[in-house]
Scaffold this motif. Structure first.
Motif, mmCIF file in Angstrom:
data_model
loop_
_atom_site.group_PDB
_atom_site.id
_atom_site.type_symbol
_atom_site.label_atom_id
_atom_site.label_comp_id
_atom_site.label_asym_id
_atom_site.label_seq_id
_atom_site.Cartn_x
_atom_site.Cartn_y
_atom_site.Cartn_z
ATOM 1 N N TYR A 178 0.831 -1.204 0.000
ATOM 2 C CA TYR A 178 0.000 0.000 0.000
ATOM 3 C C TYR A 178 0.871 1.263 0.000
ATOM 4 C CZ TYR A 178 -3.420 -3.456 1.656
ATOM 5 O OH TYR A 178 -4.217 -4.556 1.783
ATOM 6 N N ILE A 179 1.917 1.249 0.809
ATOM 7 C CA ILE A 179 2.810 2.407 0.881
ATOM 8 C C ILE A 179 3.531 2.598 -0.451
ATOM 9 C CG2 ILE A 179 4.876 3.347 1.991
ATOM 10 C CD1 ILE A 179 3.950 1.890 4.566
ATOM 11 N N MET A 180 4.005 1.513 -1.034
ATOM 12 C CA MET A 180 4.684 1.601 -2.327
ATOM 13 C C MET A 180 3.744 2.153 -3.398
ATOM 14 S SD MET A 180 6.977 -1.876 -2.602
ATOM 15 C CE MET A 180 7.399 -1.450 -4.295
ATOM 16 N N GLY A 181 2.498 1.704 -3.387
ATOM 17 C CA GLY A 181 1.530 2.199 -4.367
ATOM 18 C C GLY A 181 1.336 3.705 -4.245
ATOM 19 N N ALA A 182 1.284 4.207 -3.020
ATOM 20 C CA ALA A 182 1.114 5.654 -2.810
ATOM 21 C C ALA A 182 2.350 6.418 -3.261
ATOM 22 C CB ALA A 182 0.822 5.929 -1.335
ATOM 23 N N VAL A 183 3.538 5.915 -2.944
ATOM 24 C CA VAL A 183 4.782 6.609 -3.304
ATOM 25 C C VAL A 183 4.960 6.662 -4.819
ATOM 26 C CG1 VAL A 183 7.294 6.478 -3.181
ATOM 27 C CG2 VAL A 183 5.921 6.078 -1.116
ATOM 28 N N ILE A 184 4.714 5.551 -5.494
ATOM 29 C CA ILE A 184 4.880 5.516 -6.951
ATOM 30 C C ILE A 184 3.888 6.460 -7.623
ATOM 31 C CG2 ILE A 184 4.698 4.046 -8.999
ATOM 32 C CD1 ILE A 184 5.716 1.733 -7.272
ATOM 33 N N ALA A 185 2.673 6.538 -7.095
ATOM 34 C CA ALA A 185 1.691 7.473 -7.654
ATOM 35 C C ALA A 185 2.122 8.926 -7.447
ATOM 36 C CB ALA A 185 0.321 7.238 -7.014
ATOM 37 N N LEU A 186 2.763 9.212 -6.325
ATOM 38 C CA LEU A 186 3.266 10.567 -6.091
ATOM 39 C C LEU A 186 4.380 10.912 -7.074
ATOM 40 C CD1 LEU A 186 3.289 10.840 -2.192
ATOM 41 C CD2 LEU A 186 1.776 11.987 -3.807
ATOM 42 N N ILE A 187 5.179 9.928 -7.459
ATOM 43 C CA ILE A 187 6.194 10.153 -8.500
ATOM 44 C C ILE A 187 5.504 10.557 -9.804
ATOM 45 C CG2 ILE A 187 7.950 9.038 -9.935
ATOM 46 C CD1 ILE A 187 8.658 7.314 -7.503
ATOM 47 N N ALA A 188 4.404 9.878 -10.114
ATOM 48 C CA ALA A 188 3.635 10.229 -11.311
ATOM 49 C C ALA A 188 3.110 11.658 -11.216
ATOM 50 C CB ALA A 188 2.477 9.245 -11.499
ATOM 51 N N ALA A 189 2.616 12.048 -10.038
ATOM 52 C CA ALA A 189 2.088 13.406 -9.863
ATOM 53 C C ALA A 189 3.176 14.447 -10.069
ATOM 54 C CB ALA A 189 1.470 13.544 -8.475
ATOM 55 N N VAL A 190 4.387 14.186 -9.566
ATOM 56 C CA VAL A 190 5.501 15.125 -9.753
ATOM 57 C C VAL A 190 5.857 15.247 -11.233
ATOM 58 C CG1 VAL A 190 7.955 15.495 -9.283
ATOM 59 C CG2 VAL A 190 6.429 14.768 -7.441
ATOM 60 N N MET A 191 5.869 14.145 -11.958
ATOM 61 C CA MET A 191 6.178 14.190 -13.387
ATOM 62 C C MET A 191 5.101 14.949 -14.159
ATOM 63 S SD MET A 191 9.095 12.864 -13.632
ATOM 64 C CE MET A 191 9.155 13.036 -15.415
ATOM 65 N N CYS A 192 3.874 14.888 -13.700
ATOM 66 C CA CYS A 192 2.801 15.634 -14.370
ATOM 67 C C CYS A 192 3.044 17.139 -14.315
ATOM 68 C CB CYS A 192 1.449 15.311 -13.732
ATOM 69 S SG CYS A 192 0.833 13.657 -14.077
ATOM 70 N N LEU A 193 3.770 17.590 -13.288
ATOM 71 C CA LEU A 193 4.065 19.015 -13.169
ATOM 72 C C LEU A 193 5.034 19.497 -14.236
ATOM 73 C CD1 LEU A 193 4.399 19.284 -9.278
ATOM 74 C CD2 LEU A 193 2.428 19.893 -10.698
ATOM 75 N N ARG A 194 5.674 18.576 -14.942
ATOM 76 C CA ARG A 194 6.606 18.928 -16.020
ATOM 77 C C ARG A 194 5.933 18.959 -17.385
ATOM 78 N NH1 ARG A 194 11.763 19.103 -14.819
ATOM 79 N NH2 ARG A 194 12.336 18.723 -16.997
ATOM 80 N N ILE A 195 4.632 18.740 -17.402
ATOM 81 C CA ILE A 195 3.880 18.762 -18.657
ATOM 82 C C ILE A 195 3.483 20.205 -18.971
ATOM 83 C CG2 ILE A 195 1.756 17.960 -19.787
ATOM 84 C CD1 ILE A 195 1.891 15.506 -17.938
#
Length: 476
Positions: A178-195
C-alpha cells in the motif's frame, strides 16, 4: 516546473516525437501511475479474503473501482477544457495512489469499497487525459508511434508491477505494498508538473469556419463516427476480461504440475505481445498516413488466438499451445487498441480529441468489466472452454461490424478539421498522401466543390481546385 508549450505550427515542424516538450514526462508519469495501479490490483481482493471477507466483497473492490473509473471518464473531457491537462493529471495521480494508505487502517467492507472508489476516480481521469494529451503534444505524422509508445510504457509497467505486488505482499506484508503504491503514484504526480500548461480545445461550431454555405459538410453525430472502433475495442476487451480472469485457473486445471508455473507467464506473454504489436500498428499507421490498415487482420489474429485457447482447453491438448494462443490474442488486441484510438482521432475534429480518448477508454474498461461478469456466468455453466468460445463469438461480431464499416466508410460524410484532414497540411505527410493518390487513379477526379465531403475525398481533393478553400487552423 512545466515545459514550455509550443504552438501547433511549431509542433508540426519537430523532427521527432521525442523532441515534443512534455512527451517524455507524460510517458514516465503514465508508467508510474499504471505501476501504482498494477501493484494493488491483485493485492486488494486477496487482502480482503485473508481478512475473512467474502469473495463477493473481494470482487466488489475491483467492480466499484471500475464503476468509478467509467463515471469519471465521462466527465473528464469537460475538466480538461475548463481546468487543463496538468492539474487534472496531477490530481488524478494523487487520487490513484494516496487513498491506498487507507487500506492500512482497514479492509472491512465499507472502508475498502470507499477507498477503491476514490482510487477509481483518479484512474478514470488519468486514462482519458494521457491518451488525449499525446495527440496534443506530438506532430500528427508521429501520432501512431506516439500512441504505440504510450502502450509500451503501460505494458512494461503492468508486466513489472503486477507480479511484484503479490510477491512483496507475500514476503513483507500488504502494508508495504500500500505504501509503495502511494509513493509511486506521487512520483507520477511530480512528473505531471513537467507537462506544458495546456487546455483541451473548446468545442467549435460550424459557424466559426470561413466556408460558403453550399460548401459546408453536414454535421455528423459523434457516435456515428466512433461507434464501430469502440465496438472493435469492446469485443476484444470483453474477451480479455475472460482471459485475465480465467486463463490462469484453466492452465492449472489442464496441467496441475506445469500449469502453476506457466499461468503467470502466459498472462505476461499476452501483455507483452499486446505491447509490441500495439507499437507496430502505430508505425504502420504513420507510414501509411492513415489508420485502419491492420484493424481487420488484428481482429482475425485475436479470434484465432482465443479459438486456439478454447480448443486446447476443451480437448486437453498440450499446455504449450496456450502460449501460441496468448501471443496471437495479445498481439491482435494490442493492434486493435491502437487502430481504434487513431481512427477516433482521425474521424473527429481536433477539438474533440478528449472525447475520443474518453470514448476509447470507456469502451476498453467497460468491455473488460462486462466480459469478466458475463463470460464468468458462461464459465460456470459451460466450463472455461465455453467462456473462451463465447468470447470468440463476440470477436466475430466485431469483425463483421468492422468490415461493414469499411464498406460504408467509402460513403461516410465526416466533419472537417479532423486529424486526417490536417495531415495534408504537413509536408512530410503530403508525400505519403501522394503515394495513396497514385493507386486511386480516377477517384481523385471525383471531388467536386458542391458535393458533400467524403472520408476518402479528404485525402484526394486538391486544395487548389476552384471553389475549394483550405479551412483555417483555429486550433493552433
Amino acid at each position: 516546473m512545466n515545459s514550455r508549450a509550443l504552438s501547433r505550427a511549431d509542433i508540426e515542424q519537430l523532427p521527432s516525437m521525442w523532441k515534443s516538450p512534455g512527451f517524455v514526462a507524460v510517458l514516465v508519469a503514465v508508467g508510474a501511475a499504471f505501476g501504482s495501479w498494477s501493484l494493488l490490483l491483485p493485492v486488494v481482493p486477496l487482502a480482503v479474503l485473508n481478512n475473512g471477507g467474502s469473495s463477493a466483497i473481494a470482487g466488489a473492490t475491483t467492480g466499484i473501482f471500475m464503476a468509478a473509473t467509467v463515471l469519471t471518464q465521462i466527465c473528464t473531457p469537460t475538466a480538461l477544457r475548463k481546468i487543463g491537462y496538468t492539474p487534472v493529471m496531477t490530481f488524478a495521480a494523487f487520487m490513484l495512489g494516496v487513498p491506498a494508505l487507507g487500506y492500512i487502517f482497514s479492509v472491512e467492507p465499507l472502508p475498502v469499497l470507499v477507498v477503491s472508489a476514490l482510487r477509481g476516480i483518479g484512474f478514470g481521469a488519468l486514462t482519458v487525459a494521457e491518451s488525449a494529451l499525446v495527440a496534443e503534444l506530438v506532430p500528427v505524422r508521429f501520432l501512431g508511434k506516439a500512441s504505440g509508445m504510450l502502450g509500451v510504457f503501460i505494458g512494461l509497467s503492468q508486466m513489472l508491477f503486477l507480479p511484484m505486488g503479490l510477491a512483496i505482499g507475500d514476503r513483507f506484508g500488504f502494508h508495504i505494498v500500500y505504501i509503495m503504491g502511494a509513493v509511486i503514484a506521487l512520483i507520477a504526480a511530480v512528473m505531471c508538473l513537467r507537462i506544458p500548461n495546456l487546455k483541451a480545445a473548446p468545442k467549435q461550431e460550424p459557424s466559426q469556419y470561413d466556408y460558403p454555405e453550399e460548401q459546408r459538410a453536414p454535421q455528423v453525430a459523434t457516435w456515428k463516427l466512433v461507434l464501430i472502433p469502440s465496438l472493435a475495442v469492446t469485443s476484444l476487451s470483453m474477451t480479455f476480461g475472460a482471459v485475465s480472469s480465467f486463463l490462469p485457473a484453466a492452465v492449472i486445471e489442464l496441467d496441475p504440475g506445469l500449469g502453476a508455473a506457466l499461468a503467470g507467464i502466459i498472462l505476461s506473454i499476452t501483455g507483452g505481445a499486446s505491447m509490441v504489436f500495439r507499437y507496430l500498428s502505430g508505425v504502420i499507421a504513420d507510414r501509411r498516413g492513415i489508420p485502419g490498415t491492420t484493424m481487420i487482420g488484428a481482429q482475425i489474429a485475436g479470434l484465432v488466438g482465443v479459438v486456439l485457447i478454447a480448443a486446447t482447453i476443451f480437448n486437453g491438448w498440450s499446455v504449450w499451445l496456450l502460449i501460441v494462443g496468448a501471443v496471437l490474442f495479445g498481439g491482435g488486441f494490442g493492434m486493435v487498441q491502437n487502430e481504434a484510438l487513431l481512427s477516433m482521432f482521425f474521424r473527429l475534429p481536433r477539438s474533440r480529441v478528449s472525447e475520443a480518448s474518453a470514448i476509447w477508454n470507456i469502451a476498453y474498461d467497460a468491455g473488460t468489466g462486462i466480459g469478466s461478469f458475463i463470460l464468468g456466468i458462461v464459465a460456470a455453466s459451460l466450463a472455461y472452454s465455453g467462456a473462451f468460445g463465447a468470447g470468440a463469438a463476440v470477436i466475430v461480431v466485431g469483425i463483421v461490424l468492422t468490415v461493414a464499416d469499411r464498406i460504408v466508410g467509402k460513403h461516410r460524410i465526416t466533419e472537417y478539421n479532423n486529424t486526417r484532414a490536417r495531415l495534408r497540411q504537413v509536408p512530410v505527410a503530403r508525400r505519403a498522401v501522394h503515394g495513396l493518390r497514385s493507386v486511386r487513379g480516377a477517384r481523385k477526379q471525383r471531388a467536386v466543390a458542391t458535393k458533400p465531403v467524403l472520408v476518402d475525398d479528404l485525402l484526394t481533393r486538391p486544395t487548389e481546385k476552384p471553389g475549394w478553400k483550405e479551412r483555417p487552423d483555429t486550433d493552433s
